[in-house]
Scaffold this active site. Structure first.
Site, PDB file in Angstrom:
ATOM      1  CG  ASP A   1     -29.217  19.082 -21.643  1.00  0.00           C
ATOM      2  OD1 ASP A   1     -29.686  19.596 -20.607  1.00  0.00           O
ATOM      3  OD2 ASP A   1     -29.270  17.861 -21.868  1.00  0.00           O
TER       4      ASP A   1
ATOM      5  NE  ARG B   1     -35.946  11.169 -12.967  1.00  0.00           N
ATOM      6  CZ  ARG B   1     -35.806  12.320 -12.291  1.00  0.00           C
ATOM      7  NH1 ARG B   1     -36.258  12.413 -11.048  1.00  0.00           N
ATOM      8  NH2 ARG B   1     -35.232  13.364 -12.849  1.00  0.00           N
TER       9      ARG B   1
ATOM     10  CG  HIS C   1     -35.690  16.441 -19.351  1.00  0.00           C
ATOM     11  ND1 HIS C   1     -35.759  17.075 -18.137  1.00  0.00           N
ATOM     12  CD2 HIS C   1     -34.699  17.069 -20.032  1.00  0.00           C
ATOM     13  CE1 HIS C   1     -34.845  18.042 -18.084  1.00  0.00           C
ATOM     14  NE2 HIS C   1     -34.197  18.065 -19.227  1.00  0.00           N
TER      15      HIS C   1
ATOM     16  CG  HIS D   1     -32.656  14.362 -23.857  1.00  0.00           C
ATOM     17  ND1 HIS D   1     -31.451  14.902 -24.230  1.00  0.00           N
ATOM     18  CD2 HIS D   1     -32.927  14.865 -22.612  1.00  0.00           C
ATOM     19  CE1 HIS D   1     -30.994  15.675 -23.245  1.00  0.00           C
ATOM     20  NE2 HIS D   1     -31.875  15.679 -22.260  1.00  0.00           N
TER      21      HIS D   1
ATOM     22  CG  HIS E   1     -37.471  17.270 -14.590  1.00  0.00           C
ATOM     23  ND1 HIS E   1     -37.099  15.949 -14.742  1.00  0.00           N
ATOM     24  CD2 HIS E   1     -36.315  17.979 -14.609  1.00  0.00           C
ATOM     25  CE1 HIS E   1     -35.775  15.879 -14.831  1.00  0.00           C
ATOM     26  NE2 HIS E   1     -35.280  17.091 -14.756  1.00  0.00           N
TER      27      HIS E   1
END
Ligand SMILES: [Zn+2]
Length: 465
Positions: free
Chosen positions: A326, A214, A238, A275, A211
């Protein structure tokens, strides 16, 4: 049967040509594309008044987020930043049963098809039941999304997402219970899903999606990336969407996400950074050296107030830019493409900023980001019309109000900057019509079921307030 398509204008090698023809095999591959096609014994489809071009590739989608459209545009409902918006999104995610996951995915995919999209890269992280336990089949929800794509007819690359923790020094988040898996469970479930590629008639493909830095700690990230490479699957992640995400990465590892991924050799030609908004010039150079793709999601990035991708600096060093819808705030691939340029114009107070950057015209740079660059990021043979590629294409009505008064020379610019979806007439995936003269077989049923689902999800929310 082998089929010959004869549009008024055909997009070949970056330009529209009059009288071009496209020959497609019975199994849905392009055999020939150009002006001297061998036509003996084939079915001929005449397409007067239409231009034929590759279908769009949506390289980053979360289909279930279609549900929060219109629900997150006030300070009261959704706060003022990305992190409070995320609470609204988690609410929608917490509600859905497997049938509803199917229904909302069909709705999002139908809208994509009507906007000319032939492939979706679905970044899928909804795995568990609402109480956080795995379903008897841990891939149940992923398969529901695949079934939804197959029903609509769109090609799907299911980017199965690893989501291991809330973040550095954070306790598990109640809103993320449907996302969490251990590294071991992720790999086992991913392997089982790929092996079970049971549906879709050759229109189902896979990728691996840790993902974010984080949500996936470095040790697990290394192992998942190595597994993806051993299995020749593309890796999407991401990266650098939010300043706070970069800051947390620096606190944990002493470096930013791009720096960390470069040092760990996780960046590579098979890697897509979704992004890539908050990156330095040095980090742009790292992404370029690794030949990674950056997938911008301009509509979402402006909707969420993320910032925008520095497309000029990236194209100048050879980074390929792909596009994603998105959060589904709006589904319009060419709107996303033109935003790449428009965001730069507003910030620099200049025009035609991406023209002849990286050696291509502005319109070609933007069109490639909506087509061939997304296909490359998803590791599929699509996004251009050439022998051996999937016959995934669309036609547009040259007389549509939004583009009428065009010529072969200026059509690409006209499309990229001005075409609305009313111009899109046909959508063909793997040689099969899934939209014919703007008609989709299941349109009414899909919309009716979605309206029921939408009412049920938000009725419960209203009752709790
Ligand atoms: Zn995303």
């Amino acid at each position: 049967m082998t089929t010959l398509y004869r549009p008024e204008l055909l997009y070949v090698d970056g330009t529209f040509v009059a009288g071009g023809e496209l020959l497609v095999s019975a199994d849905g591959l392009v055999l020939e594309c150009g002006d001297k096609v061998d036509r003996a014994g084939v079915a001929v489809v005449e397409m007067p008044g239409k231009a034929l071009m590759p279908g769009f590739v949506n390289a980053h989608s979360h289909s279930f987020q279609r549900l929060i459209r219109g629900k997150a545009e006030s300070r009261v409902a959704s706060g003022r930043d990305f992190w409070s918006w995320r609470g609204t999104m988690y609410h929608a995610a917490s509600k859905l049963d497997p049938h509803q996951v199917y229904d909302v995915a069909r709705m999002a995919f139908l809208e994509m098809v009507l906007a000319g999209t032939t492939t979706v890269g679905e970044f899928h992280y909804l795995h568990n039941a609402p109480d956080g336990r795995a379903y008897d089949d841990p891939n149940l929800l992923g398969k529901q999304v695949i079934r939804a794509a197959s029903s609509v007819g769109i090609r799907i690359v299911l980017l199965r997402t690893a989501y291991i923790r809330a973040g550095f020094e954070l306790a598990p988040d109640a809103g993320q219970m449907r996302f969490y898996e251990s590294r071991k469970a992720f790999v086992e479930n991913m392997a089982a899903l790929v092996k079970d590629a049971f549906v879709g008639g050759g229109r189902v493909h896979f990728g691996v999606a840790p993902h974010s830095v984080r949500a996936v700690p470095l040790g697990e990230l290394r192992e998942i990336a190595a597994w993806a490479r051993a299995n020749r699957l593309p890796v999407h992640m991401h990266v650098a969407e939010q300043v706070a995400e970069n800051a947390a990465c620096v606190r944990e590892y002493g470096s930013t996400p791009v720096d960390l991924l470069a040092a760990e050799k996780i960046l590579g030609p098979d890697f897509t950074a979704v992004h890539g908004v908050h990156v330095t010039a040095e980090e742009i150079a790292m992404l370029a050296r690794a030949e990674a793709t950056v997938c911008s999601c301009p509509t979402t990035e402006r909707n969420l107030g993320d910032g925008f991708v520095r497309a000029d600096e990236m194209l100048a060093v050879g980074i390929r830019l792909a596009l994603g819808s998105d959060s589904q705030a709006q589904i319009d691939p060419l709107e996303d493409a033109r935003e790449l340029e428009y965001h730069l114009r507003l910030s620099q107070q200049k025009r035609a900023i991406l023209d002849h950057v990286g050696g291509q015209t502005l319109a070609t740079n933007l069109f490639d980001s909506a087509t061939v660059n997304g296909a490359r990021a998803l590791a599929i043979s699509a996004g251009k019309l050439a022998p051996g590629e999937f016959a995934d294409f669309i036609t547009v009505d040259l007389g549509d109000l939004s583009i009428a008064g065009n010529s072969a020379e200026d059509l690409l610019s006209t499309l990229v900057f001005s075409m609305s979806r009313s111009a899109i007439r046909d959508v063909v995936v793997g040689g099969q019509f899934i939209l014919r003269d703007q008609r989709h077989e299941y349109r009414e049923e899909i919309v009716d079921r979605y309206k029921e689902l939408h009412e049920a999800v938000w009725r419960d929310a209203a009752a709790r307030r």
